[in-house]
Design an enzyme around this catalytic site. Sequence first.
Site, PDB file in Angstrom:
ATOM      1  N   ASP A 262       1.006  -1.239   0.209  1.00 48.07           N
ATOM      2  CA  ASP A 262       0.019   0.018  -0.071  1.00 48.07           C
ATOM      3  C   ASP A 262       0.740   1.230   0.024  1.00 48.07           C
ATOM      4  O   ASP A 262       2.135   1.199   0.153  1.00 48.07           O
ATOM      5  CB  ASP A 262      -0.910   0.003   1.249  1.00 48.07           C
ATOM      6  CG  ASP A 262      -2.069   0.987   0.983  1.00 48.07           C
ATOM      7  OD1 ASP A 262      -2.149   1.600   0.035  1.00 48.07           O
ATOM      8  OD2 ASP A 262      -3.109   0.761   1.776  1.00 48.07           O
TER       9      ASP A 262
HETATM   10  C1  NOJ Z   1      -4.103   3.950  -0.249  1.00 47.48           C
HETATM   11  C2  NOJ Z   1      -5.197   3.050   0.417  1.00 47.48           C
HETATM   12  O1  NOJ Z   1      -4.918   2.328   1.417  1.00 47.48           O
HETATM   13  C3  NOJ Z   1      -5.280   1.975  -0.959  1.00 47.48           C
HETATM   14  O2  NOJ Z   1      -6.490   1.320  -0.540  1.00 47.48           O
HETATM   15  C4  NOJ Z   1      -5.027   2.481  -2.241  1.00 47.48           C
HETATM   16  O3  NOJ Z   1      -5.284   1.415  -2.999  1.00 47.48           O
HETATM   17  C5  NOJ Z   1      -3.837   3.125  -2.244  1.00 47.48           C
HETATM   18  N1  NOJ Z   1      -3.615   4.229  -1.477  1.00 47.48           N
HETATM   19  C6  NOJ Z   1      -3.466   3.676  -3.951  1.00 47.48           C
HETATM   20  O4  NOJ Z   1      -4.199   4.594  -4.179  1.00 47.48           O
END
Ligand code: NOJ
Length: 741
Positions: A264
């Site tokens: 993430d």
């Molecule tokens: C953070 C989020 O937790 C996740 O769900 C998302 O896919 C990513 N950012 C990328 O945007």
Amino acid sequence: MKTETELRELLASLTLEEKVGQLVQLSGEFFSDDEGLKTGPTQKLGIDPTMVELAGSVLNVAGAEKTRAVQEAYLAKSRHKIPLLFMNDVVYGCKTVLPIPLGFAASWDPDLVRECYAGAAEEARAMGIHVTFAPMLDLVRDARWGRSLESTGEDPWLTSVYARAMVEGLQGDDLARAGIASCIKHFAGYGAVEAGRDYNTVDMSERRLREMYLPPYRAAVEAGCRAVMPSFNVIDEVPSTANTWLLRDVLRGEWGFDGAVVTDYAAISELVPHGVAADDAEAARLALEAGVDVDMKTACYANNLCDLVRSGAVDEALVDEACLRVLTLKNDLGLFDDPYRGASPAEEERTFLTDEKRARARKLADESIVLLKNEHDLLPLDPQGEGRIALIGPYAASHALIGLWAVQGDPASVPTLAEALTEIAGDRVTCAQGSPYLVDESSLGFFGRSGAGDAAWDEDSLGALREEALAVARKADVVIMALGEHPMESGEGGSKADLRLPAIQRELLRAVHALGKPVVGVIFSGRTPVLSDIAPWCDALIEAWFPGTEGTHALADILFGVVNPSGRTAMTFPYATGQEPLYYNAFNTGRPEKTSGHTNRFTSRYVDCPTDPLYPFGYGLSYTTFAYENLRASSETLTADGTLEVSVDVTNTGRMAGDEVVQLYVRDLVGSVVRPVKELKGFERVHLEPGERRTVSFTIDEPMLRFWRRDLTFGSEPGAFEVMVGPHSAEVQTLPFTLVA
Ligand code: NOJ
């Protein structure tokens, strides 16, 4: 397509820097042609500029023209012509936005969800997106967590059903030909953050993790998802991004997952503030050793892995293994044959927001909207009637109906509820805002700026808004109150400690109610809010969630009875915030409030609030009524290799055709560890004409009764069980049966 041998040859031909480059994912600004722009982000991230040139994947760049241009420029400079991978958040629809997942979970219609996700993949593919960070499969039992919005609710079995449908819809049968790759998230247990606060600690037993939280991710792995994103939280005090047990032992070892693990956002560098790594280099080593292949948006891999390998601190075989997984994903996507995968403006034109996709999104919204209350059959309203309709509230003329994570959607193009109602009832509808979403938006942070705006509300302007609305209500025969959370009060970073609607809206509702007109409440929210101080002031009440591109058409159809509501909530509506976490598949405790032999005081309950929720899991009303009769089973015993047929007769006893969601629950009465009071094991959505009766049957077998036993083996235990069938988790008919060894 390359053969595996060719892929390995390609890997062998790469330098260490090139291999590490494949593991680096950067956001769009790094790939601009404008050198000035590129230098800025490079300095900001502190990333080695040569690694920017070698980065193998891109985050959140979309649109055929853009992705083609970036790919073309990249390939022109690339020594081995390994195409870039474009990854993006296509979480619940792309251009055609679906209801939020918590909303469509109420449809109990996985086939339709699969079709809608296939449509989203088609739109995304046309834009040049190769992988989506979806579906989100975090089980959530605490509505304080803003990301409830992205989940399909509190039940592991139902979420697993949706998990399969979403992955199958996104990826199709042949990824090279159609669809996009699914990167499921957030592995694992992120929905259980303490106190519902985003990014917070998760602490639970391995048993609970395996029993409740892991099954949906596992279902997605079994459905063939190509990538997995570890969660931000810790499991047993180890952040998932550095969790070897989770990523190598469970995911790859036990489940046989051979796809890519993509972090993430900035999660590797966050191992430092977590306190398990002293610096970025150590964080990079921990993540790679744990089995993380791609580093999203940090310089940890880019700046450190080569040195770590050269110094002998990290085995180059780990870099090779990760790089091969990335190359394999690119190959499976067909990128070596067509680095654009057919993306083009013409494809966008052909696939975006087609009538077919809109119709499906509308049907899904129809099935997602939940009727919570309908006293004296106030609804549906008569579309041909003459009564005047006041539509009041911050959502009356709002376009903010797609929720926080519909990144590619365009809220401005979504008709407001006022527009959709007017399409049916014309000038009978008069609209007034009545109040802002919130008086003070300052705590919503940066994203709040894209909400209701920066208006500074003083008492005078608030009073004027309210008076205008009350004047409109006074002239009306019925008032529809379009209320809800601020659009930025849910979603990522949208945790709340008070689940009631904003005070300004509650006050407005009471003032309207005091006029004595019939009131219909329509609630927009990214979670199951506390409605115990809304419901008493409404004669009818509807949960609309954030219903997406076609949501207001669906709502108008429901309000006017063109569609009979059939949504059944997949998450409990609490009576009060303090009840959270609150879920139906709980344990009985030694002192259950209703059946304990102890005096009421010393049972498991609250002294200031009911124990029961306001609306339970699986609940939702219809404009018709359904009777359940004659629950029967084929036998009183079930053998390990046998089956038990359970049937019930369901009749539409009202005057309107409608859909009922018949739900099957099971209880294991005595186990080596305590077992939930109910567990969902099946359902069927049936359409019944007035007076029509249908027999609905379910098959129970031994594998359905397995669980993580006291010794942490997975299996069933012979003994007494109950099977329950009914319209929702708190209204069931029960039959006993015995599982014999
Ligand atoms: C953070 C989020 O937790 C996740 O769900 C998302 O896919 C990513 N950012 C990328 O945007």
